[in-house]
Scaffold this motif. Structure first.
Motif, mmCIF file in Angstrom:
data_model
loop_
_atom_site.group_PDB
_atom_site.id
_atom_site.type_symbol
_atom_site.label_atom_id
_atom_site.label_comp_id
_atom_site.label_asym_id
_atom_site.label_seq_id
_atom_site.Cartn_x
_atom_site.Cartn_y
_atom_site.Cartn_z
ATOM 1 N N TRP A 67 -14.679 -13.094 -3.067
ATOM 2 C CA TRP A 67 -14.061 -11.986 -2.319
ATOM 3 C C TRP A 67 -14.326 -10.658 -3.012
ATOM 4 N N ILE A 68 -14.169 -10.614 -4.323
ATOM 5 C CA ILE A 68 -14.432 -9.381 -5.065
ATOM 6 C C ILE A 68 -15.863 -8.925 -4.842
ATOM 7 N N HIS A 69 -16.797 -9.868 -4.935
ATOM 8 C CA HIS A 69 -18.213 -9.543 -4.755
ATOM 9 C C HIS A 69 -18.495 -9.015 -3.350
ATOM 10 N N ASP A 70 -17.899 -9.658 -2.346
ATOM 11 C CA ASP A 70 -18.240 -9.339 -0.956
ATOM 12 C C ASP A 70 -17.501 -8.124 -0.413
ATOM 13 N N GLU A 71 -16.286 -7.878 -0.889
ATOM 14 C CA GLU A 71 -15.424 -6.898 -0.223
ATOM 15 C C GLU A 71 -15.205 -5.598 -0.991
ATOM 16 N N LEU A 72 -15.526 -5.561 -2.266
ATOM 17 C CA LEU A 72 -15.301 -4.352 -3.051
ATOM 18 C C LEU A 72 -16.628 -3.693 -3.421
ATOM 19 N N PRO A 73 -16.607 -2.393 -3.692
ATOM 20 C CA PRO A 73 -17.844 -1.719 -4.087
ATOM 21 C C PRO A 73 -18.392 -2.308 -5.384
ATOM 22 N N PRO A 74 -19.696 -2.278 -5.579
ATOM 23 C CA PRO A 74 -20.272 -2.756 -6.841
ATOM 24 C C PRO A 74 -19.727 -1.968 -8.024
ATOM 25 N N GLY A 75 -19.593 -2.665 -9.149
ATOM 26 C CA GLY A 75 -19.199 -1.983 -10.382
ATOM 27 C C GLY A 75 -17.745 -2.125 -10.762
ATOM 28 N N ARG A 94 -9.805 2.322 -3.853
ATOM 29 C CA ARG A 94 -9.980 3.578 -3.117
ATOM 30 C C ARG A 94 -9.474 4.763 -3.913
ATOM 31 N N GLN A 95 -8.300 4.601 -4.533
ATOM 32 C CA GLN A 95 -7.711 5.705 -5.293
ATOM 33 C C GLN A 95 -8.529 6.065 -6.534
ATOM 34 N N THR A 96 -9.029 5.065 -7.230
ATOM 35 C CA THR A 96 -9.628 5.327 -8.550
ATOM 36 C C THR A 96 -11.138 5.495 -8.518
ATOM 37 N N GLY A 97 -11.807 4.942 -7.504
ATOM 38 C CA GLY A 97 -13.249 5.107 -7.405
ATOM 39 C C GLY A 97 -14.016 4.359 -8.484
ATOM 40 N N THR A 98 -15.241 4.796 -8.726
ATOM 41 C CA THR A 98 -16.109 4.174 -9.717
ATOM 42 C C THR A 98 -15.514 4.355 -11.109
ATOM 43 N N VAL A 151 0.837 -1.195 0.000
ATOM 44 C CA VAL A 151 0.000 0.000 0.000
ATOM 45 C C VAL A 151 0.876 1.250 0.000
ATOM 46 N N GLU A 152 2.015 1.194 0.689
ATOM 47 C CA GLU A 152 2.901 2.363 0.763
ATOM 48 C C GLU A 152 3.416 2.753 -0.624
ATOM 49 N N THR A 153 3.814 1.781 -1.432
ATOM 50 C CA THR A 153 4.294 2.099 -2.779
ATOM 51 C C THR A 153 3.151 2.595 -3.657
ATOM 52 N N LEU A 154 1.987 1.987 -3.527
ATOM 53 C CA LEU A 154 0.838 2.439 -4.314
ATOM 54 C C LEU A 154 0.483 3.893 -4.007
ATOM 55 N N ARG A 155 0.683 4.307 -2.783
ATOM 56 C CA ARG A 155 0.339 5.694 -2.437
ATOM 57 C C ARG A 155 1.291 6.689 -3.076
ATOM 58 N N LEU A 156 2.477 6.243 -3.480
ATOM 59 C CA LEU A 156 3.359 7.111 -4.266
ATOM 60 C C LEU A 156 2.777 7.382 -5.642
ATOM 61 N N LEU A 157 1.882 6.507 -6.090
ATOM 62 C CA LEU A 157 1.290 6.618 -7.423
ATOM 63 C C LEU A 157 -0.074 7.299 -7.420
ATOM 64 N N GLU A 158 -0.580 7.627 -6.243
ATOM 65 C CA GLU A 158 -1.905 8.242 -6.171
ATOM 66 C C GLU A 158 -1.900 9.596 -6.873
ATOM 67 N N GLY A 159 -2.870 9.806 -7.744
ATOM 68 C CA GLY A 159 -2.930 11.021 -8.526
ATOM 69 C C GLY A 159 -2.059 10.991 -9.769
ATOM 70 N N ALA A 201 -3.747 -4.524 -1.441
ATOM 71 C CA ALA A 201 -3.325 -3.640 -2.528
ATOM 72 C C ALA A 201 -4.503 -3.272 -3.432
ATOM 73 N N ILE A 202 -5.321 -4.247 -3.783
ATOM 74 C CA ILE A 202 -6.454 -3.975 -4.671
ATOM 75 C C ILE A 202 -7.465 -3.062 -3.989
ATOM 76 N N THR A 203 -7.679 -3.257 -2.708
ATOM 77 C CA THR A 203 -8.570 -2.359 -1.972
ATOM 78 C C THR A 203 -8.064 -0.922 -2.042
ATOM 79 N N GLU A 204 -6.743 -0.739 -1.933
ATOM 80 C CA GLU A 204 -6.160 0.595 -2.058
ATOM 81 C C GLU A 204 -6.321 1.153 -3.467
ATOM 82 N N MET A 205 -6.126 0.316 -4.484
ATOM 83 C CA MET A 205 -6.303 0.772 -5.868
ATOM 84 C C MET A 205 -7.722 1.265 -6.103
#
Length: 292
Positions: free
Chosen positions: A218-226, A181-185, A134-142, A175-179
């Motif tokens: 897991w994708i169905h249960d833990e991530l936002p729809p879409g 979060r960063q990108t949204g819908t 997650v720390e490395t991914l946050r360097l890529l946010e934005g 990591a995917i949960t962080e991705m």
């Protein structure tokens, strides 16, 4: 460079000439291919393709990797940030819809330097094994517009045997949960090109459909729809794989079982045709014609 960019946290010493960490990579941009690529998901490739930059090395050691020459054996050529920026300009001039950085985790600081020189005016895609911190991914946010992670293995046993990463599921899901979060819908252009969002890839492996089903759940249960899922049936034995069970392609019954479960869960996304299970789709690496 004392490297902690990936989940291995090996503190490898990386100089411009060599590296002694898990990936054995130097502190330089080593690249095996820079060229338009037509065979990614439709919102990534469109009609003209994505500008694919295949980086050498990988944070995993997947026994079955179809790109073993570059992921295991680090074939490639060294580039400076200026040289990579010039190559990105040439890709854009060729009309690509997106630019994809493929297995680029060991190069994050140098990629950020490259993008300070030239940022392509198209969406930037981070094409990854999912084995990220997650720390490395946050360097890529934005910076990164679209994440294209794999979600490969559910059990510690399969993560260890197939990818030398028993912690794969725990690391990749964070990591995917962080991705997401960063990108949204997901946001698509009028041409159907993804401008922002995350697409999760899952490669069905022979004999492991139960794990595939658990990952889809897991994708169905833990991530936002879409959040779209790219269900891949392209597995062919590569890299001289020796593990029992990986010496064959999927059966139609195996593929149908996972596909039908994805449909039952009503997960949006993409499904590959059977013709994708061919080595003909492996790109040409580390040749003069591999680079624009």
């Amino acid at each position: 460079m004392d490297c902690t960019l990936c989940p291995r946290q090996c503190h490898g010493l990386r100089t411009e000439e060599s590296g002694n960490g898990f990936c054995r990579l130097p502190d330089a941009l080593r690249i095996a291919r820079i060229a338009p690529h037509l065979w990614e998901e439709p919102p990534i490739s469109g009609l003209n393709g994505t500008g694919a930059v295949f980086f050498s090395g990988c944070t995993l050691r997947c026994a079955y990797c179809q790109n073993g020459d570059i992921s295991h054996r680090n074939a490639g050529r060294n580039f400076t940030p200026q040289e990579l920026a010039d190559s990105l300009k040439r890709l854009v001039d060729l009309g690509v819809h997106t630019v994809s950085f493929i297995t680029a985790t060991p190069y994050v600081p140098l990629i950020l330097k490259t993008l300070d020189i030239y940022r392509p005016p198209v969406p930037l895609v981070w094409n990854t094994s999912g084995y990220e911190t997650v720390e490395t991914l946050r360097l890529l946010e934005g910076v990164i517009d679209v994440y294209l992670p794999d979600l490969k293995h559910r059990s510690e046993a399969m993560g260890r045997l197939y990818a030398m990463a028993p912690d794969y599921f725990d690391v990749a899901t964070k990591a995917i949960t962080e991705m997401v979060r960063q990108t949204g819908t997901p946001v698509l252009s009028d041409q159907g090109i993804m401008q922002k969002g995350t697409i999760i890839r899952h490669l069905i492996l022979p004999g492991l459909t139960s794990e595939s089903i658990q990952l889809l759940q897991w994708i169905h249960d833990e991530l936002p729809p879409g959040v779209p899922v790219s269900l891949m049936r392209q597995y062919v034995p590569c890299n001289d794989v020796k593990i029992k069970g990986l010496d064959r392609t999927l059966t139609q019954r195996e593929y149908a079982r996972v596909r039908d479960y994805m449909m039952t869960l009503e997960l949006p996304g993409f499904q590959q045709e059977a013709v994708s299970a061919s080595k003909d789709f492996v790109p040409l690496f580390d040749k003069d014609e591999s680079f624009v």
